[in-house]
Write an enzyme that holds these catalytic residues in place. Structure first.
Site, short mmCIF file in Angstrom:
data_model
loop_
_atom_site.label_atom_id
_atom_site.label_comp_id
_atom_site.label_asym_id
_atom_site.label_seq_id
_atom_site.Cartn_x
_atom_site.Cartn_y
_atom_site.Cartn_z
N CYS A 105 -10.97 3.51 0.11
CA CYS A 105 -9.52 3.78 0.53
C CYS A 105 -9.36 2.77 1.46
CB CYS A 105 -9.17 5.05 0.53
SG CYS A 105 -7.63 5.35 1.44
N CYS B 291 -4.49 -1.38 -2.12
CA CYS B 291 -4.45 0.09 -2.26
C CYS B 291 -5.44 0.34 -3.55
CB CYS B 291 -3.07 0.89 -2.48
SG CYS B 291 -3.24 2.53 -2.85
N ASP C 139 0.88 -1.18 0.08
CA ASP C 139 -0.12 -0.06 -0.08
C ASP C 139 0.74 1.15 -0.13
OD1 ASP C 139 -2.60 1.72 0.33
OD2 ASP C 139 -1.98 1.93 2.40
#
Ligand code: DGL
Length: 264
Positions: free
Chosen positions: A185, A75, A12
């Site tokens: 997110c 991500c 991420d």
């Protein structure tokens, strides 16, 4: 090391993907994991697409160089920017990305009003536009870019009053008019409880963490790469910021995070 015992690489832009790592650990506790957070370059969501693609490819390469047998791009922003390129570059590596969990939210009965919270890049990206179009007849879908929100989690602030105020201001125009919220997110999954408190118990909250973990499990099984190790695997945290503090924060966030199936 036998390939089956090699770690699963999880990536991420910073700390957010730790929410997905926890879901992976819930689904496959006997696997080893190597987590790389690119906190030096975070946030990704306000950078140009090409830059995010370049940073993502470099980070995935790093994980593969460390012996990762498969990759989870934990991500949404990096997935939208680079997953297609990564699949072309590494066709033999089980590689799973994450995208906003719009499908289960939009398919709730009664043409729900769905709010998708994500980074500016995810909301503006082609991938999200396509996804939105796909479910437009099922739900009223609003994309809400949330610049500045990931920074709270990135610095370990998941409960502060400054965060509460930020979230209240952000969500205020949608309160009372929303049936479901999608956390698009991976950083925002750490804020699920705060968002729920503001939105009210009647609003369902969705994220893609658990689905991504189960998809990775399926892909590894299919490739004959699931570990047969009995007992718990190891987790190694790496970060582009060289401070021990970042690693400490990573461990704390991992311990703190409650996988979705334990909450519902
Ligand atoms: N955690 C990332 C995501 O899922 C984005 C955070 C960032 O802007 O770097 O989109």
């Amino acid at each position: 090391m036998e390939k089956k015992e090699c770690p699963i690489g999880v990536f991420d832009s910073g700390m957010g993907g730790i929410s997905v790592l926890k879901e992976l650990y819930e689904v496959m506790p006997n696997e080893n994991y190597i987590y790389f957070g690119d906190s030096v370059n975070a946030p990704y969501g306000t950078r140009p697409l090409e830059e995010v693609r370049h940073l993502t490819i470099a980070s995935v390469k790093k994980l593969l160089d460390q012996g990762a047998k498969g990759i989870v791009v934990a991500c949404n922003t990096a997935t939208a920017a680079a997953v297609r390129h990564l699949r072309q570059m590494y066709p033999d590596v089980p590689l799973v990305g994450i995208e906003p969990a719009l499908k289960p939210a939009a398919l709730q009965p009664g043409h729900p009003a769905v709010l998708v919270m994500a980074t500016p890049m995810t909301i503006q990206g082609e991938k999200f536009k396509r996804l939105k179009k796909q479910y437009e007849t099922e739900a009223d879908i609003t994309g809400l870019p949330c610049p500045g929100l990931m920074e709270f989690v990135e610095s370990g602030n998941t409960h502060g009053t400054d965060l509460q105020e930020f979230l209240s201001r952000l969500l205020e125009p949608y309160l009372g008019k929303t049936d479901a919220i999608v956390l698009g997110c991976t950083h925002y999954s750490f804020l699920r409880r705060q968002i729920r408190q503001l939105a009210g118990a009647g609003v369902r909250i969705f994220d893609g963490g658990n689905g991504t973990a189960r998809e990775m499990c399926r892909r590894l099984t299919e490739a004959g790469l699931r570990s047969e190790h009995q007992g718990k695997g190891d987790i190694t945290f790496l970060n582009s910021l060289p401070d021990e503090e970042e690693i400490e924060l990573s461990r704390t966030l991992f311990q703190k995070y409650e996988p979705v199936f334990r909450i519902y």
